[in-house]
Enzyme design. Structure first.
Site, PDB file in Angstrom:
ATOM      1  N   ASP A  58       0.857  -1.187   0.000  1.00 36.90           N
ATOM      2  CA  ASP A  58       0.000   0.000   0.000  1.00 36.90           C
ATOM      3  C   ASP A  58       0.889   1.232   0.000  1.00 36.90           C
ATOM      4  O   ASP A  58       2.015   1.186  -0.492  1.00 36.90           O
ATOM      5  CB  ASP A  58      -0.953  -0.032   1.199  1.00 36.90           C
ATOM      6  CG  ASP A  58      -2.266   0.689   0.921  1.00 36.90           C
ATOM      7  OD1 ASP A  58      -2.207   1.854   0.494  1.00 36.90           O
ATOM      8  OD2 ASP A  58      -3.334   0.105   1.124  1.00 36.90           O
TER       9      ASP A  58
ATOM     10  N   HIS B  75       2.310   2.064  -3.257  1.00 34.77           N
ATOM     11  CA  HIS B  75       1.520   3.066  -3.953  1.00 34.77           C
ATOM     12  C   HIS B  75       2.164   4.444  -3.899  1.00 34.77           C
ATOM     13  O   HIS B  75       1.522   5.438  -4.244  1.00 34.77           O
ATOM     14  CB  HIS B  75       0.115   3.139  -3.348  1.00 34.77           C
ATOM     15  CG  HIS B  75      -0.643   1.847  -3.463  1.00 34.77           C
ATOM     16  ND1 HIS B  75      -1.880   1.659  -2.865  1.00 34.77           N
ATOM     17  CD2 HIS B  75      -0.352   0.675  -4.090  1.00 34.77           C
ATOM     18  CE1 HIS B  75      -2.303   0.424  -3.126  1.00 34.77           C
ATOM     19  NE2 HIS B  75      -1.396  -0.183  -3.855  1.00 34.77           N
TER      20      HIS B  75
END
Length: 273
Positions: free
Chosen positions: A223, A246
């Site tokens: 993430d 991300h």
């Protein structure tokens, strides 16, 4: 007689110097080796109670700083909270591995290791925080399952003038480090690792924090590498190697009217994969 008097004078001055040096405080912290206080490095015994008791002793010590030392070895640790305020500065040196329960239901809190209301905290060492998240990641479906279990991470709340350096965080069940209302905090030479397909394993997450410096750090998760949330200001990020993940995000803003501004600086020396 003149020579004898001179020699006696020199001897007296030497003795006075030695006495003065000996009487000076050393300012060395008292070391609390967790094994000497009952912690077991067998990877099975839950050391939560031993670590909590050690923290209380280190926190309440007066007349000098404290150092909690975790030597090499694997120390199984259920959910534990380290709460201040304390009478002194505490350095938490981790050279071994702190091992979380593999079953997320064995941690009855939303934080695995939680530092709260403690200023002047130093966390350092060459050790590893192993969240054993593999068993938990398939359960990370709270967006569609209201009965999903709590997935614990490491957290800091109301911790100021502090720093982390040299630690590795491995395979957290959810986010690796969560910071809330933390101010004047430095993160240096930290490694954060989880597979690229592990859900919601943010590296560093900040809310209502200020004066944060992150440098020389590698973050590879499933993430956000760094999530900058509402009310976070004066953040300086440099020489951060990010990937997989991300990237660095400013997110979850605009949903509520009460949300605060965010500002951060990304130094040009930052390296991103």
């Amino acid at each position: 007689m003149t020579c004898i008097a001179s020699a006696f004078k020199v001897l007296c001055l030497s003795l006075l110097f030695v006495a003065a040096v000996a009487s000076r405080p050393t300012n060395r912290p008292k070391v609390f080796n967790v094994q000497r206080y009952g912690a077991k490095a067998n990877g099975k015994t839950d050391n939560a109670k031993a670590f909590t008791n050690i923290w209380k002793s280190a926190c309440t010590r007066k007349g000098g700083n404290s150092k909690i030392y975790v030597p090499k070895g694997t120390f199984y640790l259920g959910g534990v909270e380290f709460v201040g305020p304390c009478a002194n500065q505490i350095e938490f040196v981790i050279d071994g591995t702190l091992l979380a329960p593999s079953n997320p239901r064995d941690i009855k809190k939303d934080t695995w290791i939680h530092f709260r209301k403690k200023n002047n905290l130093i966390i350092s060492g060459a050790g590893t925080l192993d969240g054993q998240g593999k068993e938990s990641w398939p359960l990370n479906d709270c967006h569609k399952n209201p009965s999903c279990p709590k997935l614990a991470m490491m957290g800091f709340a109301f911790v100021n003038n502090s720093r982390i350096n040299g630690i590795t965080s491995l395979n957290s069940k959810m986010g690796h480090f969560n910071f809330f209302s933390v101010h004047h905090f430095n993160i240096t030479d930290v490694t954060i690792t989880a597979p690229g397909d592990s859900p919601n394993t943010d590296g560093l997450k900040f809310g209502f924090c200020s004066n944060i410096n992150i440098t020389k750090t590698h973050i590879g998760t499933g993430d956000d590498c760094i999530a900058i949330l509402s009310g976070t200001t004066n953040m300086d990020i440099s020489n951060v190697n990010c990937g997989p993940g991300h990237g660095i995000s400013v997110g979850s803003l605009g949903k509520n009217k009460e949300e605060k501004d965010v500002n951060a600086w990304l130094n040009r020396k930052r390296h991103s994969i």
